[in-house]
Design an enzyme around this catalytic site. Structure first.
Site, short mmCIF file in Angstrom:
data_model
loop_
_atom_site.label_atom_id
_atom_site.label_comp_id
_atom_site.label_asym_id
_atom_site.label_seq_id
_atom_site.Cartn_x
_atom_site.Cartn_y
_atom_site.Cartn_z
N ASP A 74 15.35 3.03 -0.22
CA ASP A 74 16.31 2.19 -0.45
C ASP A 74 15.37 1.63 -1.96
OD1 ASP A 74 17.47 2.34 1.91
OD2 ASP A 74 16.33 0.91 2.82
N ARG A 75 16.56 1.24 -2.64
CA ARG A 75 16.47 0.11 -4.52
C ARG A 75 15.30 -0.48 -4.28
NH1 ARG A 75 18.26 -4.73 -5.74
NH2 ARG A 75 17.73 -4.81 -8.19
#
Length: 269
Positions: A74-75
């Site tokens: 995920d970011r």
């Protein structure tokens, strides 16, 4: 053949830097910082790991190579990412994943002190919007009709932070046996110990919507404590081949300094 690039830091912006952990002719292992997207999500010039690797590997690509990200994050999640540089290695890694020859370990900072030392969560996951209302399209939930999801958890350390009115926290090692979207985050939240800084699975999903509208504010800081969720990909291994490790990054190591003592990140990775 090991590349001379392997010990160089590449700066995307002053706050978005990745480090090359290992590189050979077939693949590259990168230590990704938080807030750096893996792939482009919008047609803009936002920095992504994929774009920067294509620039870095331009010579290899011109000779028929490619950038194929094998293990995604995920970011906001930091840590190890494996990237195939050839179609043959991408196929091989895909087969190894199907045969469950990959193992990943994560470090997570959670709210509270669990009443267990080790715990296995076997709970299927599905998109919440398919079963009940959620303003966040990608939000996952535990549901019997979902895909199988299993995560093993171990408590590495418990500590108290006097700077947060004596709140209790724990550093957890998470080993996912499956690779579902947001798996570790959902499973920890289901145990009553969400990850610190988690805008979706933490105290209130509306904090995520507020963040989208306003960005990081003092109100969000008071409620979430960290500007990103405290999750780090600390270990990646291929059975019988390689093991790569990544220390707890500075922002999370700093948060873990509490009454319980100062952590030694290398001990946890």
């Amino acid at each position: 053949m090991k590349s001379l690039r392997s010990k160089v830091h590449y700066s995307i912006t002053p706050t978005l830097q990745f480090r090359i952990v290992h590189e050979n002719d077939d693949y590259i292992v990168v230590d990704k910082p938080p807030f750096l997207l893996i792939h482009p999500t919008k047609p803009d010039n936002r920095p992504t790991l994929w774009k920067q690797l294509r620039e870095l590997l331009a010579f290899e690509i011109s000779g028929g190579g490619q950038v194929s990200i094998v293990t995604r994050l995920d970011r906001e999640t930091s840590g190890l990412v494996l990237v195939a540089k050839t179609s043959a290695s991408a196929r091989r890694f895909g087969l190894l994943m199907q045969r469950q020859k990959f193992q990943k370990e994560y470090l997570a900072i959670i709210w509270g002190w669990p009443d267990w030392e080790s715990r296995i969560v076997d709970a299927p996951l599905d998109r919440q919007g398919k079963h009940s209302h959620s303003a966040i399209w990608l939000k996952q939930t535990i549901h019997l009709s979902g895909a199988p999801a299993i995560t093993e958890f171990h408590v590495e350390r418990r500590f108290v932070k006097t700077t947060t009115n004596g709140n209790k926290f724990s550093l957890i090692r998470a080993t996912p046996q499956t690779g579902r979207t947001h798996q570790i985050r959902v499973h920890l939240s289901s145990l009553g110990h969400p990850i610190v800084g988690d805008k979706i699975y933490g105290p209130d999903e509306n904090l995520y919507l507020r963040f989208i509208e306003t960005g990081w504010t003092s109100e969000l800081e008071r409620k979430l404590l960290l500007p990103r969720h405290g999750l780090h990909s600390s270990k990646l291994s291929i059975e019988g081949e390689h093991i790569w490790k990544s220390d707890l990054p500075g922002d999370l190591a700093k948060f873990c300094i509490g009454v319980g003592g100062q952590p030694s990140p290398s001990n946890y990775a």
